[in-house]
Write a protein that holds these residues in place. Structure first.
Motif, PDB file in Angstrom:
ATOM      1  N   ALA A  15       0.844  -1.193   0.000  1.00 42.73           N
ATOM      2  CA  ALA A  15       0.000   0.000   0.000  1.00 42.73           C
ATOM      3  C   ALA A  15       0.877   1.240   0.000  1.00 42.73           C
ATOM      4  CB  ALA A  15      -0.908  -0.008   1.232  1.00 42.73           C
ATOM      5  N   THR A  16       0.444   2.259  -0.704  1.00 42.21           N
ATOM      6  CA  THR A  16       1.159   3.532  -0.729  1.00 42.21           C
ATOM      7  C   THR A  16       0.178   4.658  -0.443  1.00 42.21           C
ATOM      8  OG1 THR A  16       0.827   3.707  -3.124  1.00 42.21           O
ATOM      9  CG2 THR A  16       2.908   2.745  -2.368  1.00 42.21           C
ATOM     10  N   GLY A  20       1.867  13.743  -2.122  1.00 43.70           N
ATOM     11  CA  GLY A  20       3.285  13.809  -2.456  1.00 43.70           C
ATOM     12  C   GLY A  20       4.221  13.835  -1.275  1.00 43.70           C
ATOM     13  N   THR A  21       3.733  13.514  -0.067  1.00 41.18           N
ATOM     14  CA  THR A  21       4.607  13.601   1.105  1.00 41.18           C
ATOM     15  C   THR A  21       5.541  12.408   1.220  1.00 41.18           C
ATOM     16  OG1 THR A  21       2.908  12.579   2.498  1.00 41.18           O
ATOM     17  CG2 THR A  21       2.953  14.985   2.388  1.00 41.18           C
ATOM     18  N   THR A  22       5.214  11.302   0.548  1.00 38.88           N
ATOM     19  CA  THR A  22       6.034  10.096   0.611  1.00 38.88           C
ATOM     20  C   THR A  22       6.549   9.763  -0.782  1.00 38.88           C
ATOM     21  OG1 THR A  22       4.755   9.236   2.458  1.00 38.88           O
ATOM     22  CG2 THR A  22       6.065   7.652   1.226  1.00 38.88           C
ATOM     23  N   THR A  80       6.591   9.668  10.641  1.00 47.18           N
ATOM     24  CA  THR A  80       5.713  10.623  11.306  1.00 47.18           C
ATOM     25  C   THR A  80       4.489  10.997  10.479  1.00 47.18           C
ATOM     26  OG1 THR A  80       7.040  12.472  10.456  1.00 47.18           O
ATOM     27  CG2 THR A  80       7.595  11.636  12.666  1.00 47.18           C
ATOM     28  N   ASP A  81       4.546  10.833   9.178  1.00 48.90           N
ATOM     29  CA  ASP A  81       3.432  11.219   8.321  1.00 48.90           C
ATOM     30  C   ASP A  81       2.258  10.255   8.506  1.00 48.90           C
ATOM     31  OD1 ASP A  81       2.450  12.822   5.887  1.00 48.90           O
ATOM     32  OD2 ASP A  81       2.257  10.749   5.211  1.00 48.90           O
ATOM     33  N   ARG A  82       1.077  10.781   8.809  1.00 47.78           N
ATOM     34  CA  ARG A  82      -0.058   9.914   9.142  1.00 47.78           C
ATOM     35  C   ARG A  82      -0.484   9.003   7.993  1.00 47.78           C
ATOM     36  NH1 ARG A  82      -4.262  13.218  13.088  1.00 47.78           N
ATOM     37  NH2 ARG A  82      -2.840  13.439  14.864  1.00 47.78           N
ATOM     38  N   PRO A  83      -0.661   9.500   6.767  1.00 44.89           N
ATOM     39  CA  PRO A  83      -1.003   8.581   5.678  1.00 44.89           C
ATOM     40  C   PRO A  83       0.060   7.502   5.460  1.00 44.89           C
ATOM     41  CG  PRO A  83      -1.486  10.834   5.042  1.00 44.89           C
ATOM     42  CD  PRO A  83      -0.709  10.914   6.324  1.00 44.89           C
ATOM     43  N   ALA A  84       1.338   7.884   5.583  1.00 41.70           N
ATOM     44  CA  ALA A  84       2.411   6.899   5.436  1.00 41.70           C
ATOM     45  C   ALA A  84       2.362   5.865   6.547  1.00 41.70           C
ATOM     46  CB  ALA A  84       3.769   7.594   5.410  1.00 41.70           C
ATOM     47  N   PRO A 105       5.988   6.136  15.731  1.00 41.90           N
ATOM     48  CA  PRO A 105       5.532   7.364  15.077  1.00 41.90           C
ATOM     49  C   PRO A 105       6.253   8.579  15.656  1.00 41.90           C
ATOM     50  CG  PRO A 105       3.908   6.669  16.685  1.00 41.90           C
ATOM     51  CD  PRO A 105       4.994   5.624  16.695  1.00 41.90           C
ATOM     52  N   ARG A 106       7.542   8.580  15.499  1.00 42.43           N
ATOM     53  CA  ARG A 106       8.404   9.602  16.100  1.00 42.43           C
ATOM     54  C   ARG A 106       9.363  10.152  15.047  1.00 42.43           C
ATOM     55  NH1 ARG A 106       9.236   9.148  21.809  1.00 42.43           N
ATOM     56  NH2 ARG A 106      10.647  10.902  21.473  1.00 42.43           N
TER      57      ARG A 106
END
Length: 199
Positions: A15-16, A20-22, A80-84, A105-106
């Protein structure tokens, strides 16, 4: 589409997150990287078999999950990115590896003290042009997350200076050894043998 390339979960689609943050490491780049790790004189099966690995700036977790598929025993992921994070946890669940993975998640440049066996292999694929690899490795070593002689795989922009070089960190003495360097499109991979904490 991002897939695990080889090993016990070969072909598993990962899953991705949208947006565009990842920036997942492309399959062809991961293939080239793991070919180097598998066949270099300093690499080979002992590098991955039963290894503890750390995937910093993990995104989808593609690098750490690839290592698990190829024989690593345990993986730690920082993101740290929530969707990632949602994609990463979904990928771990899809692989059935909840017992072999820990997700933090740090911010990896400000981690807590280590609560896991130090990693002997660490992957760093941070946002480009922010000078993050050196900072992250220094802190991870100081907090006990990686062994002093770990192998560090670093992805940077092709037009960035290599980490640990005078152009990148003029104030940081470097005893680390550059083992390999490859360029793939806009990405540059460098693989380092760390030599303890830099002064």
């Amino acid at each position: 589409m991002v897939r695990i390339i080889a090993g016990t979960r070969k072909g598993r689609v990962l899953a991705t997150p949208t947006g565009g943050t990842t920036r997942p490491t492309a399959d062809r780049v991961r293939q080239a990287l793991f070919d180097v790790l598998a066949h270099a004189p300093w690499g080979g099966p002992p590098l991955l078999e039963d290894a503890h690995v750390l995937d910093a700036f993990a995104g989808t977790g593609a690098l750490g999950l690839e290592a698990l598929s190829r024989g690593a025993a345990h993986a730690v992921f920082f993101e740290t990115d929530r969707p990632a994070l949602a994609a990463l946890r979904a990928n771990i669940h899809a692989c059935g590896w909840e017992e072999r993975c820990h997700v933090y998640p740090r911010d990896v440049t400000n981690p807590p003290a280590a609560r896991a066996t130090p990693a002997t292999l660490v992957f760093l694929d941070p946002p480009y042009h922010k000078g993050l690899p050196t900072k992250a490795l220094e802190v991870l070593a100081a907090k006990g997350w990686i062994t002093p002689s770990a192998i560090a795989v670093i992805e940077t922009g092709r037009d960035e200076p290599l980490p640990f070089t005078a152009e990148a960190e003029s104030a940081l003495p470097c005893a680390h050894t550059l083992l390999a360097e490859r360029q793939h499109g806009a990405a540059r991979l460098s693989i380092w043998q760390l030599a303890g904490r830099a002064a």
